[in-house]
Design an enzyme around this catalytic site. Structure first.
Site, PDB file in Angstrom:
ATOM      1  N   HIS A 192       0.798  -1.227   0.000  1.00  0.00           N
ATOM      2  CA  HIS A 192       0.000   0.000   0.000  1.00  0.00           C
ATOM      3  C   HIS A 192       0.826   1.271   0.000  1.00  0.00           C
ATOM      4  O   HIS A 192       0.277   2.354  -0.103  1.00  0.00           O
ATOM      5  CB  HIS A 192      -0.960   0.023   1.210  1.00  0.00           C
ATOM      6  CG  HIS A 192      -0.265   0.327   2.507  1.00  0.00           C
ATOM      7  ND1 HIS A 192       0.444  -0.617   3.191  1.00  0.00           N
ATOM      8  CD2 HIS A 192      -0.147   1.468   3.214  1.00  0.00           C
ATOM      9  CE1 HIS A 192       0.962  -0.071   4.285  1.00  0.00           C
ATOM     10  NE2 HIS A 192       0.626   1.199   4.327  1.00  0.00           N
TER      11      HIS A 192
HETATM   12  C1  UD1 Z   1      -2.230   5.446   5.998  1.00  0.00           C
HETATM   13  C2  UD1 Z   1      -0.942   5.930   6.671  1.00  0.00           C
HETATM   14  C3  UD1 Z   1       0.137   4.857   6.525  1.00  0.00           C
HETATM   15  C4  UD1 Z   1      -0.353   3.524   7.039  1.00  0.00           C
HETATM   16  C5  UD1 Z   1      -1.636   3.164   6.306  1.00  0.00           C
HETATM   17  C6  UD1 Z   1      -2.222   1.853   6.726  1.00  0.00           C
HETATM   18  C7  UD1 Z   1      -0.485   8.338   6.597  1.00  0.00           C
HETATM   19  C8  UD1 Z   1       0.330   9.377   5.946  1.00  0.00           C
HETATM   20  N1  UD1 Z   1      -0.422   7.112   6.023  1.00  0.00           N
HETATM   21  O1  UD1 Z   1      -1.957   5.287   4.618  1.00  0.00           O
HETATM   22  O2  UD1 Z   1       1.265   5.251   7.290  1.00  0.00           O
HETATM   23  O3  UD1 Z   1       0.634   2.547   6.814  1.00  0.00           O
HETATM   24  O4  UD1 Z   1      -2.591   4.209   6.560  1.00  0.00           O
HETATM   25  O5  UD1 Z   1      -3.370   1.565   5.987  1.00  0.00           O
HETATM   26  O6  UD1 Z   1      -1.143   8.609   7.564  1.00  0.00           O
HETATM   27  N2  UD1 Z   1      -9.316   4.759   1.758  1.00  0.00           N
HETATM   28  C9  UD1 Z   1     -10.524   4.127   1.701  1.00  0.00           C
HETATM   29  N3  UD1 Z   1     -11.116   3.763   2.875  1.00  0.00           N
HETATM   30  C10 UD1 Z   1     -10.551   3.996   4.085  1.00  0.00           C
HETATM   31  C11 UD1 Z   1      -9.309   4.656   4.124  1.00  0.00           C
HETATM   32  C12 UD1 Z   1      -8.700   5.025   2.960  1.00  0.00           C
HETATM   33  O7  UD1 Z   1     -11.077   3.885   0.644  1.00  0.00           O
HETATM   34  O8  UD1 Z   1     -11.139   3.626   5.116  1.00  0.00           O
HETATM   35  C13 UD1 Z   1      -8.650   5.107   0.486  1.00  0.00           C
HETATM   36  C14 UD1 Z   1      -8.953   6.499   0.022  1.00  0.00           C
HETATM   37  O9  UD1 Z   1      -9.015   6.488  -1.345  1.00  0.00           O
HETATM   38  C15 UD1 Z   1      -7.735   7.290   0.472  1.00  0.00           C
HETATM   39  C16 UD1 Z   1      -6.632   6.248   0.321  1.00  0.00           C
HETATM   40  O10 UD1 Z   1      -7.258   5.010   0.639  1.00  0.00           O
HETATM   41  O11 UD1 Z   1      -7.531   8.424  -0.309  1.00  0.00           O
HETATM   42  C17 UD1 Z   1      -5.464   6.457   1.204  1.00  0.00           C
HETATM   43  O12 UD1 Z   1      -5.858   6.619   2.576  1.00  0.00           O
HETATM   44  P1  UD1 Z   1      -4.940   7.502   3.573  1.00  0.00           P
HETATM   45  O13 UD1 Z   1      -5.505   7.502   4.935  1.00  0.00           O
HETATM   46  O14 UD1 Z   1      -4.651   8.826   2.941  1.00  0.00           O
HETATM   47  O15 UD1 Z   1      -3.542   6.759   3.552  1.00  0.00           O
HETATM   48  P2  UD1 Z   1      -3.146   5.215   3.552  1.00  0.00           P
HETATM   49  O16 UD1 Z   1      -2.542   4.900   2.249  1.00  0.00           O
HETATM   50  O17 UD1 Z   1      -4.240   4.347   4.059  1.00  0.00           O
END
Ligand code: UD1
Length: 364
Positions: free
Chosen positions: A204
């Site tokens: 991821h």
């Molecule tokens: C975040 C953390 C990362 C951690 C990871 C675990 C930061 C900078 N990054 O990354 O350190 O390893 O979580 O998962 O805080 N999304 C969904 N549903 C959700 C959450 C996210 O669909 O419940 C999708 C959305 O499109 C979002 C993308 O995932 O834009 C990324 O989510 P985000 O919280 O920005 O970062 P992660 O890649 O999950």
């Protein structure tokens, strides 16, 4: 005593806070569980509360996704109001996600003591958003609870006062050990239609999945390894989104023996991990959990903030070069994976040591 506020935001936070809240409750110490809502899908959040037997959050900020600035700023605005209203005696943040940074910054500005669990880890790669979060959080927190000696060394080199640093061990391993028996008893092989031997894959990191050529290279390695092993790949929402955008999803799905699933809950995931032959991942937490379980792990990154998993554990850094991934993958599958030992204080008793430090600091 005013309550201690425990902050969770994203998936890797829940299993770190659960044992700390349990220990606070056991000792009758008032606490408030605050969820920023950085992760919000049921399978990225709610299932962890169920699996870890956690109480529902007392406060939910509902921040959701957004750019780094948007997400961090929204958490800060909302969290400031919570702190003004509840006047916590202390704030506890864990890990390195945007919610960790946002809440530690608010606490520092309001002169509320803040403890950082998992302090001192450094990848020395400032292109990783988590590295920025770690450096800033550690520089403004009052209590730095490290999971391993390298954390202490990094903080001391950065000029942190020694009295703030406490090597307490790895609290995520408390959750792992507390739940391992239940997880192992799940009939995970039939649920996921897996044969006995399989490798678990997770990806991821933006550096791997937001770049089409890097993502393709990793897929090539999985294609090559598919002659030797089946795969189960619980896919993070970010990874699914990017695979679809780059038209790589069908290619992954057609790898022989590949099972793509939705993100798994905590118990199913540790069941899948504990029964796997090999883990291929770019996650931080999995590097640690595989070390604790003695399962070979290939980390698809150029660096790690968790070097103890390499110096002592079962982890190997393989980068994103397909040949190297395939070579080390085949070695591990032939039984020549890296053997390891369990690092100091990864013993399931870290939450007790953490709460001892918190209580002592609040009393000071
Ligand atoms: C975040 C953390 C990362 C951690 C990871 C675990 C930061 C900078 N990054 O990354 O350190 O390893 O979580 O998962 O805080 N999304 C969904 N549903 C959700 C959450 C996210 O669909 O419940 C999708 C959305 O499109 C979002 C993308 O995932 O834009 C990324 O989510 P985000 O919280 O920005 O970062 P992660 O890649 O999950």
């Amino acid at each position: 005593m005013n309550p201690i506020v425990l902050v969770v935001g994203a998936r890797p936070n829940f299993m770190k806070i659960a044992p700390i809240q349990e220990e606070l409750d056991l000792r009758g110490i008032p606490n408030i569980l605050l969820h920023t809502g950085q992760h919000y899908d049921d399978n990225m959040s709610r299932v962890f509360f169920d699996d870890l037997n956690m109480k529902k959050p007392d406060i939910y900020l509902g921040i959701g996704s957004g750019s780094h600035a948007t997400q961090t700023a929204k958490v800060m605005v909302e969290f400031e109001q919570v702190c003004l209203e509840h006047k916590p005696s202390m704030v506890v943040v864990v890990g390195d996600v945007n919610s960790t940074l946002a809440c530690s910054l608010v606490s520092a500005k309001l002169n509320i003591k803040c403890a950082h669990v998992e302090a001192g880890l450094r990848s020395f790669d400032r292109k990783m958003p988590e590295e920025i979060n770690r450096i800033v959080t550690d520089s403004i927190c009052d209590i730095l609870l490290t999971p391993s000696d390298d954390g202490d060394e990094n903080l001391l080199k950065e000029g942190v006062d020694e009295y703030k640093i406490h090597m307490v061990g790895n609290v995520m391993i408390d959750s792992l050990l507390n739940n391992l028996d239940i997880a192992k008893n799940l009939d995970i092989l039939s649920k996921y239609s897996l044969s006995k031997d399989y490798a678990l894959v997770t990806l991821h990191r933006p550096s791997n999945v937001d770049d089409k050529s890097v993502f393709s290279d990793i897929i090539s390695a999985l294609e090559e390894l598919s002659g030797d092993i089946e795969f189960v790949f619980p896919m993070h929402p970010r990874t699914r989104k990017m695979a679809e955008k780059f038209h790589l999803y069908n290619r992954i799905e057609s790898i022989p023996g590949m099972k793509i699933t939705e993100p798994a809950g905590y118990l199913e995931f540790i069941s899948l991990m504990s029964k796997s032959e090999l883990v291929l991942t770019d996650s931080g937490g999995l590097q640690e959990e595989t070390t604790a379980l003695g399962i070979p792990c290939l980390t698809i990154r150029e660096n790690t903030e968790r070097p103890v998993t390499i110096t002592q554990g079962t982890n190997q850094l393989v980068g994103t070069n397909p040949e190297k991934i395939v070579q080390l993958g085949q070695e591990a599958l032939q039984g020549n994976g890296k053997a390891g030992q369990i690092p100091k204080f990864w013993d399931g008793k870290t939450a007790t040591r953490i709460v001892d430090v918190l209580v002592q600091t609040i009393g000071d």
